[in-house]
Design a protein around this motif. Structure first.
Motif, short mmCIF file in Angstrom:
data_model
loop_
_atom_site.label_atom_id
_atom_site.label_comp_id
_atom_site.label_asym_id
_atom_site.label_seq_id
_atom_site.Cartn_x
_atom_site.Cartn_y
_atom_site.Cartn_z
N ARG A 208 0.68 -1.47 -0.03
CA ARG A 208 -0.05 -0.05 -0.02
C ARG A 208 0.81 1.30 0.05
NH1 ARG A 208 -3.66 -2.41 -1.67
NH2 ARG A 208 -5.78 -3.27 -0.52
N ASP A 213 -3.48 4.40 0.27
CA ASP A 213 -4.49 4.51 -0.43
C ASP A 213 -4.89 3.21 -1.17
OD1 ASP A 213 -6.53 5.14 -2.27
OD2 ASP A 213 -5.36 7.05 -2.73
N ASN A 216 -6.41 2.95 -5.00
CA ASN A 216 -5.67 3.16 -5.77
C ASN A 216 -4.82 2.08 -6.10
OD1 ASN A 216 -6.61 5.67 -6.70
ND2 ASN A 216 -5.15 6.85 -5.30
N PHE A 217 -4.11 1.56 -5.05
CA PHE A 217 -3.21 0.53 -5.09
C PHE A 217 -3.71 -1.01 -5.64
CE2 PHE A 217 -0.10 2.90 -2.66
CZ PHE A 217 1.22 2.33 -3.28
N ALA A 219 -6.03 -0.95 -7.87
CA ALA A 219 -6.09 -0.83 -9.28
C ALA A 219 -4.67 -0.71 -9.71
CB ALA A 219 -6.55 0.70 -9.52
N PHE A 220 -3.67 -0.33 -9.21
CA PHE A 220 -2.40 -0.56 -9.42
C PHE A 220 -1.71 -1.87 -9.61
CE2 PHE A 220 2.19 -0.73 -7.50
CZ PHE A 220 2.87 -0.24 -8.61
#
Length: 278
Positions: A208, A213, A216-217, A219-220
């Motif tokens: 993370r 977040d 966002n992570f 999705a990353f």
């Protein structure tokens, strides 16, 4: 069956990120074990080998394997000269491979690749030989493979490191073998930055990060895996059939938030809600 892939150390991670990941992975492992889902660990090391569960008295509870065994199996992060060794040692001695859990040691990216996957494909054989550092035929003479050990397991849950390499490669192998892989998106690690420029000895690994977040992570990590799996599918050396490509397209992603409640209520991962690869 759940496969915990290449969680051999927490080096090249921010200490807070490593500690948070360890706590998160420990929670998932506890849920899997309490639900009766078999857990198998995978490590990367020269000289592939399968360490099967060791017999114990019927009235004794499974114990975490001793540190000397774990070090031999490739869990080098327990040694003091490794970054974040205290965090890793605490994790592995409390939640690491138990005496009733197998450990599969590999020296190629996919934990489930077999000789038959590359037969008649010399270019792919050469690629595997480059990965493991030995002749293709030699690599597959070390005894029972993890795929053989898994037997008739139908559903496979994947966690660990790293998303764009060993996780994605193992997911593809699981898919073409009909083992319905689901990757726990928030239980994987990814390399920071462009994967084409990664140096495994120095590049940073992220869970993370320090910001925490999660959306966002997630999705990353998923983006890293989507890109890697697409690249594998387009590799002509693999010779995938149309049925295999269709199976790969159904590799699933699931969050711990969706998976763990189902494990606790049903004792299995079948029917988990996940987002297939597009």
């Amino acid at each position: 069956m759940a496969l915990v892939i290449d969680v051999q150390d927490f080096a090249r991670m921010d200490a807070a990120d490593a500690r948070n990941y360890a706590e998160h992975l420990a929670s998932n492992l506890t849920a899997l074990r309490e639900s009766g889902v078999p857990v198998t660990w995978v490590t990367m090391r020269k000289d592939a080998q399968l360490y099967e569960p060791t017999p114990s008295a019927s009235d004794s509870a499974p114990q975490v394997r001793n540190l000397d065994q774990l070090r031999e199996m490739g869990f080098h992060g327990i040694d003091a000269d490794h970054e974040n060794s205290e965090i890793f040692r605490d994790f592995i001695t409390n939640f690491g491979p138990r005496t009733d859990e197998a450990v599969s040691v590999k020296s190629v990216k996919s934990a489930l690749v077999e000789r038959a996957d590359a037969e008649g494909r010399p270019d792919y054989q050469n690629a595997l030989a480059a990965e493991c550092g030995e002749a293709f035929d030699t690599y597959f003479t070390g005894g029972k493979t993890l795929a053989e050990y898994m037997g008739d397991v139908d559903n496979t849950i994947l966690m660990g490191a790293v998303s764009s390499h060993c996780i994605s490669e193992t997911a593809v192998s699981a898919a073409i073998k009909g083992r319905n892989p689901v990757i726990v998106t928030d239980a994987v690690l990814s390399w920071q930055g462009d994967d084409a420029l990664v140096n495994p000895r120095s590049s940073v690994q992220l869970w993370r990060g320090t910001g925490g977040d999660s959306a966002n992570f997630d999705a990353f990590h998923q983006g890293k895996m989507n890109a890697a799996i697409s690249s594998i599918v387009s590799d002509d050396r693999r010779g995938f059939t149309s049925d295999q490509v269709a199976a790969i397209s159904n590799i699933g992603f699931v969050s711990s938030a969706a998976l763990v409640p189902q494990l606790r209520s049903t004792g299995s991962a079948s029917g988990a809600t996940y987002q297939p690869i597009i």
